[in-house]
Design an enzyme around this catalytic site. Sequence first.
Site, PDB file in Angstrom:
ATOM      1  N   CYS A 126       6.441   0.751  -8.126  1.00  0.00           N
ATOM      2  CA  CYS A 126       6.212  -0.184  -7.021  1.00  0.00           C
ATOM      3  C   CYS A 126       6.145   0.619  -5.722  1.00  0.00           C
ATOM      4  O   CYS A 126       7.101   1.311  -5.366  1.00  0.00           O
ATOM      5  CB  CYS A 126       7.358  -1.200  -6.990  1.00  0.00           C
ATOM      6  SG  CYS A 126       7.213  -2.372  -5.634  1.00  0.00           S
ATOM      7  N   CYS A 133       7.371  -4.687   8.181  1.00  0.00           N
ATOM      8  CA  CYS A 133       6.333  -5.664   7.849  1.00  0.00           C
ATOM      9  C   CYS A 133       6.266  -6.708   8.957  1.00  0.00           C
ATOM     10  O   CYS A 133       7.290  -7.082   9.523  1.00  0.00           O
ATOM     11  CB  CYS A 133       6.642  -6.340   6.517  1.00  0.00           C
ATOM     12  SG  CYS A 133       5.329  -7.474   5.992  1.00  0.00           S
ATOM     13  N   CYS A 140      13.212 -11.988   3.473  1.00  0.00           N
ATOM     14  CA  CYS A 140      12.892 -10.628   3.055  1.00  0.00           C
ATOM     15  C   CYS A 140      13.523  -9.579   3.974  1.00  0.00           C
ATOM     16  O   CYS A 140      13.413  -9.662   5.199  1.00  0.00           O
ATOM     17  CB  CYS A 140      11.377 -10.470   3.044  1.00  0.00           C
ATOM     18  SG  CYS A 140      10.841  -8.782   2.783  1.00  0.00           S
ATOM     19  N   CYS A 364      13.671  -6.280  -1.728  1.00  0.00           N
ATOM     20  CA  CYS A 364      12.651  -5.474  -1.059  1.00  0.00           C
ATOM     21  C   CYS A 364      13.096  -5.004   0.324  1.00  0.00           C
ATOM     22  O   CYS A 364      13.415  -5.799   1.188  1.00  0.00           O
ATOM     23  CB  CYS A 364      11.407  -6.340  -0.960  1.00  0.00           C
ATOM     24  SG  CYS A 364      10.118  -5.707   0.082  1.00  0.00           S
TER      25      CYS A 364
HETATM   26  S1  SF4 Z   1       7.894 -10.545   1.405  1.00  0.00           S
HETATM   27 FE1  SF4 Z   1       8.576  -9.052   2.947  1.00  0.00          FE
HETATM   28  S2  SF4 Z   1       7.261  -7.265   2.666  1.00  0.00           S
HETATM   29 FE2  SF4 Z   1       6.277  -8.981   1.590  1.00  0.00          FE
HETATM   30  S3  SF4 Z   1       4.867  -9.878   3.097  1.00  0.00           S
HETATM   31 FE3  SF4 Z   1       6.784 -11.024   3.311  1.00  0.00          FE
HETATM   32  S4  SF4 Z   1       7.950  -9.946   4.944  1.00  0.00           S
HETATM   33 FE4  SF4 Z   1       6.296  -8.563   4.239  1.00  0.00          FE
END
Ligand code: SF4
Length: 385
Positions: A126, A133, A140, A364
């Site tokens: 991965c 992000c 997340c 993540c």
């Molecule tokens: S889950 Fe996390 S890494 Fe994936 S798009 Fe959403 S904020 Fe970004």
Amino acid sequence: MEQRRPLPIADTSAERPALTGETLETLTANLMAHGEPAFRARQILEWLYKKRVRSWDGMTNLSKPLREWLASAYTLIPASLVSSNQAQDVTDKLLLELSDRALIETVIIRAPQDGVGINHSRKTICISTQVGCAMGCVFCASGLDGFRRNLTAGEIVAQLLAVCHQEDPHSPRADDEFASFDNIVVMGMGEPLHNYDNLLRALTILNAEWGMGFGARRVTISTSGLVPQIQRLAQEKLGFRLAISLHGATDEVRGKIMPVNKRWPLGELLPAAKAFAETHGRMLTLEFILIKDLNDSTDQATRLAAIAKDLHAHVNLIPYNTVDGLAWQRPGETRIEAFAEVLAQRSISFTLRREKGHDINAACGQLRLKAERAREGDSTDRLVP
Ligand code: SF4
């Protein structure tokens, strides 16, 4: 006898590009501009991707002046291993540091097969595509500190080489038959389709016969749902697999946790996903993180089943991994089983992921976040969390 121009030493004051970001064409052009024959590019890439050397001096069939010029012009591999965190369930999370000291995560997920040892299990890697992000999914860890920058193509490719070096201690590599990994999922930190051009360049390098020769159909790109980029990806020659991070089977629920849903609601996302699947003739994957009292009802399960049936998609159910600082919780086992049962009754192809890596901050971006915060608060500037 052909007289070669001496190789000028490149200006090292500017940041050196990564060799892992070069294609055969661009490397050939650069070498020829410095008086080297075109075939040197293939030799160099073979050292990098087939024999997997870890130093310029390991490229023993190149002249010393050429190696010195390469070292002054390029970074060999623009990511170095900070720590490797192995979980009991055979997930291995690598924390890598880039040249600007940014940290990213790359995860090795091993799936043991019957009758063979763990060293011969199937491996999925991965990879990350951004530092941080911008998508702001509220559950997340990767988005908690916002977006910092896109990874370069060379940094994306370097993650795979870091995995190979971690897995195979021999350099140069002796056995061409040894497969280092079986699948790549672009599901780590970042929204891959926000970094479209660098991602495609990296995957082209990984796919090329002069690169890693890794089949496009063993690569899955996961997106939070950027409709124009999904449409663009559908037109690419290389047929990658696509996974959609759904996490809500209605706009109401999805909109609570994924801001992208306001820009691209299900009414636009699902037709784009369907068109992608029809163009490439491959099954889509729908990722669905189960969060307590948010999206874990049987009503959501019923609606998810209808979406999956319409798209002929496989569903990955992922019970939520708690993240420090966030209040979201994983549903209880009974509720998870009830949700899965709704899919089973409707003959939906699905996998209930018994999470990998729960004990190594597998949510993540969480390992990186802890390391970044430890670094900020640590006057001795140690990197290892
Ligand atoms: S889950 Fe996390 S890494 Fe994936 S798009 Fe959403 S904020 Fe970004």
